[in-house]
Design a protein around this motif. Structure first.
Motif, short mmCIF file in Angstrom:
data_model
loop_
_atom_site.label_atom_id
_atom_site.label_comp_id
_atom_site.label_asym_id
_atom_site.label_seq_id
_atom_site.Cartn_x
_atom_site.Cartn_y
_atom_site.Cartn_z
N GLY A 87 37.80 39.22 44.32
CA GLY A 87 37.88 38.87 42.91
C GLY A 87 39.17 38.12 42.58
N LEU A 88 40.28 38.62 43.08
CA LEU A 88 41.56 37.96 42.82
C LEU A 88 41.58 36.56 43.43
N GLU A 89 41.02 36.42 44.61
CA GLU A 89 40.97 35.10 45.26
C GLU A 89 40.14 34.11 44.45
N LEU A 90 39.10 34.62 43.80
CA LEU A 90 38.21 33.76 43.02
C LEU A 90 38.77 33.42 41.64
N GLY A 91 39.79 34.16 41.22
CA GLY A 91 40.40 33.87 39.93
C GLY A 91 40.30 34.96 38.89
N TYR A 92 39.66 36.08 39.22
CA TYR A 92 39.63 37.20 38.29
C TYR A 92 41.06 37.71 38.08
N ARG A 93 41.34 38.11 36.84
CA ARG A 93 42.66 38.66 36.55
C ARG A 93 42.57 39.98 35.77
N HIS A 94 41.38 40.56 35.74
CA HIS A 94 41.14 41.82 35.03
C HIS A 94 40.46 42.76 36.02
N ILE A 95 41.12 43.90 36.30
CA ILE A 95 40.60 44.87 37.26
C ILE A 95 40.43 46.21 36.55
N ASP A 96 39.25 46.82 36.70
CA ASP A 96 38.95 48.08 36.03
C ASP A 96 38.71 49.17 37.07
N THR A 97 39.47 50.26 36.96
CA THR A 97 39.28 51.40 37.85
C THR A 97 39.36 52.68 37.01
N ALA A 98 39.38 53.83 37.68
CA ALA A 98 39.44 55.11 36.97
C ALA A 98 39.83 56.19 37.96
#
Length: 267
Positions: A25-36
């Motif tokens: 995801g980061l490589e593709l350009g995502y900048r929002h990560i959701d975990t819990a």
């Protein structure tokens, strides 16, 4: 930094699978990560973040406090543990994952601790998840509507949660929709397929664009690079009024996340 409207969800992803999904995801350009906390993958997400090398001020990270950390004096230590696993000094958003089962822990006990966590700088913003209107009213009474930056809830064409969404809009609370693809159900939906085809897109992209077009952030998850890349393309898709109306008719109460400790949902 505002929450990016499209993020990488990590529900049900564990170990290397979670790390690889976030890395892609980061490589593709995502900048929002959701975990819990309950996902048991915060350390995996943290490794991906460290390896990805994205500047911290360009990354938006959300985690969620599990119900066993609601009691007096428990929430802040649990969030510090999450930060250690993530390798971060601060997360951007911390959510109450579910209201206390059967309301065993009073709302004020855990919402006040969450607000304190923000004051301490452990989280930049705070919010809630899976709250009914009743629970939202209680949370607002404790910390104020302005303090609740987002409500994360299940939203997809088959469960549109219109009443809760309307309440959030009236109170200035942003929305984040999880399970936006209804665990793949949207992929084979004839109406969504037709809408996607009309725009040179897929059914999944149409479902994501439907939410994005209503100002709802979405956090689909995938272990496949091609799917993660395709989801990003939904940001460019603009559905027309006929498309939106057609998707609105798909509502059938198809709730997916309904554990035995879930609250009595709004109709």
């Amino acid at each position: 930094m505002k929450m990016p409207k499209l993020g990488v969800g990590t529900f049900r992803l564990k170990d290397q699978q979670a790390e690889e999904s976030v890395t892609m995801g980061l490589e593709l350009g995502y900048r929002h990560i959701d975990t819990a906390q309950i996902y048991r993958n915060e350390a995996d997400v943290g490794r991906a973040i460290a390896k990805g090398g994205v500047p911290r001020d360009e990354l938006y990270v959300t985690t969620k406090i599990w119900t066993d950390s609601f009691g007096p004096g428990k929430l802040i230590p649990s969030l510090r543990e999450s930060l250690d696993k993530l390798g971060l000094d601060q997360v951007d958003m911390t959510l109450i994952h579910w209201p206390s089962p059967k309301d065993e822990v009073p709302m004020a006990v855990y919402m006040e601790q969450l607000a304190e966590a923000k004051q301490l700088g452990l989280t930049r913003d705070i919010g809630v998840s899976n709250f009914t209107i009743k629970h939202l009213e209680q949370a607002i009474a404790v910390v104020g509507a302005d303090a609740i930056a987002t409500h994360q809830l299940e939203v997809h064409p088959y469960l549109q949660n219109l009443e809760v969404r309307a309440f959030c809009r009236e109170n200035g609370i942003a929305l984040t929709g999880y399970m936006p693809l209804a665990y793949g159900r949207v992929v084979s939906d004839p109406a969504l397929q037709a809408i996607g085809q009309k725009h040179g897109a897929t059914a999944a992209q149409a479902a994501l664009a439907w939410q994005l077009g209503q100002g709802i952030a979405v956090i689909p998850s995938s272990t496949k690079r091609a799917n993660l890349a395709a989801n990003l393309e939904a940001l460019k898709l603009r559905l027309d009024a006929d498309d939106m109306a057609r998707i609105a008719k798909l509502e059938d109460g198809g709730r997916i996340a309904n554990p035995d400790f879930a609250p009595a949902w709004d109709a």
